[in-house]
Design a protein around this motif. Structure first.
Motif, PDB file in Angstrom:
ATOM      1  N   UNK A 110       0.850  -1.189   0.000  1.00  0.00           N
ATOM      2  CA  UNK A 110       0.000   0.000   0.000  1.00  0.00           C
ATOM      3  C   UNK A 110       0.883   1.235   0.000  1.00  0.00           C
ATOM      4  N   UNK A 111       0.553   2.215  -0.857  1.00  0.00           N
ATOM      5  CA  UNK A 111       1.244   3.503  -0.882  1.00  0.00           C
ATOM      6  C   UNK A 111       0.260   4.575  -0.439  1.00  0.00           C
ATOM      7  N   UNK A 112       0.674   5.415   0.510  1.00  0.00           N
ATOM      8  CA  UNK A 112      -0.173   6.512   1.009  1.00  0.00           C
ATOM      9  C   UNK A 112       0.644   7.787   1.117  1.00  0.00           C
ATOM     10  N   UNK A 113      -0.055   8.903   1.151  1.00  0.00           N
ATOM     11  CA  UNK A 113       0.620  10.197   1.255  1.00  0.00           C
ATOM     12  C   UNK A 113       1.314  10.370   2.597  1.00  0.00           C
ATOM     13  N   UNK A 114       0.641   9.958   3.664  1.00  0.00           N
ATOM     14  CA  UNK A 114       1.182  10.175   5.009  1.00  0.00           C
ATOM     15  C   UNK A 114       0.471   9.247   5.990  1.00  0.00           C
ATOM     16  N   UNK A 115       0.846   9.348   7.266  1.00  0.00           N
ATOM     17  CA  UNK A 115       0.282   8.468   8.278  1.00  0.00           C
ATOM     18  C   UNK A 115      -1.229   8.658   8.446  1.00  0.00           C
ATOM     19  N   UNK A 116      -1.748   9.893   8.464  1.00  0.00           N
ATOM     20  CA  UNK A 116      -3.216  10.020   8.536  1.00  0.00           C
ATOM     21  C   UNK A 116      -3.936   9.337   7.365  1.00  0.00           C
ATOM     22  N   UNK A 117      -3.354   9.400   6.185  1.00  0.00           N
ATOM     23  CA  UNK A 117      -3.973   8.735   5.030  1.00  0.00           C
ATOM     24  C   UNK A 117      -3.942   7.217   5.200  1.00  0.00           C
ATOM     25  N   UNK A 118      -2.833   6.693   5.738  1.00  0.00           N
ATOM     26  CA  UNK A 118      -2.771   5.246   5.971  1.00  0.00           C
ATOM     27  C   UNK A 118      -3.755   4.840   7.062  1.00  0.00           C
ATOM     28  N   UNK A 119      -3.837   5.637   8.105  1.00  0.00           N
ATOM     29  CA  UNK A 119      -4.789   5.351   9.185  1.00  0.00           C
ATOM     30  C   UNK A 119      -6.215   5.328   8.634  1.00  0.00           C
ATOM     31  N   UNK A 120      -6.559   6.297   7.795  1.00  0.00           N
ATOM     32  CA  UNK A 120      -7.890   6.334   7.190  1.00  0.00           C
ATOM     33  C   UNK A 120      -8.116   5.097   6.312  1.00  0.00           C
ATOM     34  N   UNK A 121      -7.071   4.684   5.585  1.00  0.00           N
ATOM     35  CA  UNK A 121      -7.167   3.472   4.765  1.00  0.00           C
ATOM     36  C   UNK A 121      -7.480   2.257   5.631  1.00  0.00           C
ATOM     37  N   UNK A 122      -6.762   2.098   6.734  1.00  0.00           N
ATOM     38  CA  UNK A 122      -7.002   0.926   7.589  1.00  0.00           C
ATOM     39  C   UNK A 122      -8.414   0.939   8.157  1.00  0.00           C
TER      40      UNK A 122
END
Length: 152
Positions: A110-122
């Motif tokens: 998974x590629x995300x812009x930043x940690x908040x984006x990854x958190x939202x993805x999860x």
């Protein structure tokens, strides 16, 4: 599809540089442009060449976090697994989805812009809605090697 030496030479070059002009490709493999074009089309039709793409650096386009995510599904049932695969096909942030053996059922990249984006993805994707029992995130610290080329 049975690959001969010419096919393998073509694939070797195309995996490194898919945008090479046909004339130059033909010269490098000591064949005609028409023969090369026929062989390439045959390999596309035969499923050897899946697609020709540009490989983009995630960081260069603002995707600063890359994560390998190990997924354990609620149960190992064909319908559940296929539903999970379909759901991952729809997720733009998921660039790799592999069914694996061992303690987990799937491995995602998974590629995300930043940690908040990854958190939202999860929160959005790795839930019971997609039959996920648990997941483990492993953050990429450095891309020491990230190749797509298959040695023939």
């Amino acid at each position: 599809m049975e690959l001969d030496k010419l096919d393998k030479n073509l694939l070797d070059i195309l995996q490194t540089r898919a945008d090479i002009p046909l004339k130059e490709l033909a010269e490098r493999v000591h064949s005609s442009a028409a023969t090369c074009q026929r062989r390439i089309l045959a390999m596309i039709d035969g499923g050897v060449i899946v697609r020709q793409v540009a490989i983009v650096s995630p960081q260069a386009v603002g995707l600063n976090i890359s994560v390998f995510v190990q997924i354990e599904l609620e149960r190992q049932h064909r319908n559940v697994q296929e539903a999970f695969e379909r759901a991952m096909q729809r997720e733009r942030q998921v660039v790799g989805c592999y069914e694996v053996s061992g303690d987990y059922d799937f491995m995602l990249l998974v590629h995300c812009a930043d940690m908040p984006a990854y958190h939202a993805f999860t929160r959005r994707v790795l839930t019971s809605d997609n039959h996920v029992r648990s997941f483990k995130s492993q953050f990429v610290m450095n891309f020491a090697k990230a190749e797509t080329k298959i040695e023939l």
